[in-house]
Enzyme design. Structure first.
Site, PDB file in Angstrom:
ATOM      1  NE  ARG A 179      11.663  12.325  -4.723  1.00 58.71           N
ATOM      2  CZ  ARG A 179      11.240  11.215  -5.404  1.00 58.71           C
ATOM      3  NH1 ARG A 179      10.391  11.311  -6.462  1.00 58.71           N
ATOM      4  NH2 ARG A 179      11.917   9.930  -5.118  1.00 58.71           N
ATOM      5  CE  LYS A 180       6.923  10.488   0.868  1.00 56.77           C
ATOM      6  NZ  LYS A 180       7.904   9.509   0.931  1.00 56.77           N
TER       7      LYS A 180
END
Ligand SMILES: *Cc1c(COP(=O)(O)O)cnc(C)c1O
Length: 369
Positions: A184-185
């Site tokens: 998700r980064k």
């Protein structure tokens, strides 16, 4: 389905991983060492140490700073619970302080009030500002208060690799900065993380804390203290290293996408339907989260968008609303509002103005605006 975000892994990165797998050098190796050097140059700090997740980075940071039973550590109310979990895991007490609207980061005013009125019984030892969603926390004020009161500073920059505060990359402004490379980064190694510091002694301690407490002395291996195995693999490092040269370009694309979203959403803000995040200088925009206003049921909005093929979710948690941390803590602040009204929209560098137009049109319809 238009996903909330997508990892950005090209064929070159896949080939680099395959090359490490073929080499047989799976854990320690040249890819990890090179990725550490390149990250240190990118961040402008002396040492970067890779670990197996952002949470591992935060945990090792507290161990390296000898934070433990009898200590208290200030954490912002609005974050991913790992920030508080690691404090509790080392036996210290997380002290929750509210955040500012617009930036979603630690309130300097409320931090100062908490520090000044601290009566224990624990010793206030550190503060952990979170650069939430890539928005740089107000570091001048935080560092000033920390210095005046002898507090250590651990930056939770888990979602903020590449964000800048007054032109300087976040993560090396305090004693230790922690990063995550979760999918998700913006830059991902699957699972993965890193610590950044300018303190050579701390770097040496972190190096052994992530690797069974071992130190090589001449030809001998010594076990210096009980510790973890939080190493990152060499093939994950190869994946991260191939993405790093693209990162600043990706962040620029994200900044442009954020401006498009905010421009397109402004009429809804003017109409009193929602609030928008601040376009703060240096924001790396890992996530774009808006907040719905009034007594609107967020789950109905999420469902309506899903029916149109658009994935959304709540942005982050309010620690004062998490059972294990919230007992006896007032949870009527900004963090609680952001948690109960936040809506994260589809956002990554692969998306363009057409995505913005589709999402905003669907949102207008879902809000009946
Ligand atoms: C993602 C995140 C973490 C946890 O990182 P992992 O790599 O998933 O362990 C911690 N803090 C914040 C603010 C995060 O966004």
């Amino acid at each position: 389905m238009l996903k909330l975000s997508q990892p950005n892994i090209d064929e070159e990165a896949i080939a680099a991983v395959a090359a490490v797998l073929r080499s047989g050098q799976l854990v320690h190796g040249s890819e990890g060492e090179a990725f550490e050097r390149e990250l240190a140059r990118y961040l402008g700090c002396t040492d970067v140490l890779l670990v197996s997740s952002g949470t591992a980075a935060l945990h090792v940071a507290l161990l390296a700073l000898d934070i433990g039973p009898g200590d208290a550590v200030i954490v912002p109310d609005f974050t991913f619970p790992a920030t508080a979990n690691v404090v509790a895991m080392v036996g210290a007490r997380p002290v929750i302080v509210d955040v500012d609207p617009g930036t979603y980061t630690l309130s300097v005013e409320k931090l100062e009030a908490t520090v000044k009125s601290w009566r224990g019984p624990e010793r206030l030892k550190a503060v952990m500002p979170v650069h939430e969603f890539g928005c740089p926390a107000e570091m001048d004020g935080i560092l000033h208060i920390a210095k005046a009161h002898g507090l250590l500073v651990v930056e939770d920059a888990a979602c903020a690799l590449g964000a800048r505060y007054k032109g300087v990359k976040v993560g090396a402004l305090g004693n230790i900065g922690c990063f995550s490379f979760h999918p998700r980064k913006t830059l991902t190694t699957g699972e993965g993380g890193a610590l950044a510091t300018n303190d050579a002694a701390l770097a040496a301690r972190i190096r052994r804390l992530r690797n069974h407490g071992m130190e090589r002395q001449g030809t001998e291996l010594r076990f210096m203290e009980p510790a973890t195995n939080y190493r990152l693999t060499n093939f994950q490092a190869a994946l991260g290293k191939k993405q790093l040269p693209h990162l600043d370009g990706w962040i620029q694309a994200r900044q442009a996408l954020a401006r498009s979203y905010l421009t397109a959403l402004e009429p809804l803000q003017v109409a009193g339907q929602l609030d928008l995040p601040l376009l703060k200088e240096g924001h790396s925009w890992q996530t774009l989260m808006i907040t719905l206003k009034g007594d609107r049921d967020r789950s109905l909005v999420v469902e309506a968008l899903k029916a149109r093929g658009i994935e959304t979710n709540l942005g982050a948690q309010s620690l004062s609303s998490v059972g294990i941390y919230g007992a006896g803590v007032a949870n009527d602040g900004i963090g609680r509002e952001l948690y109960s009204r936040g809506l994260a929209l589809p956002f990554c560098e692969q998306y363009d103005d057409r995505v913005v137009a589709d999402v905003v049109a669907a949102l207008k319809q879902a809000l009946g605006a």
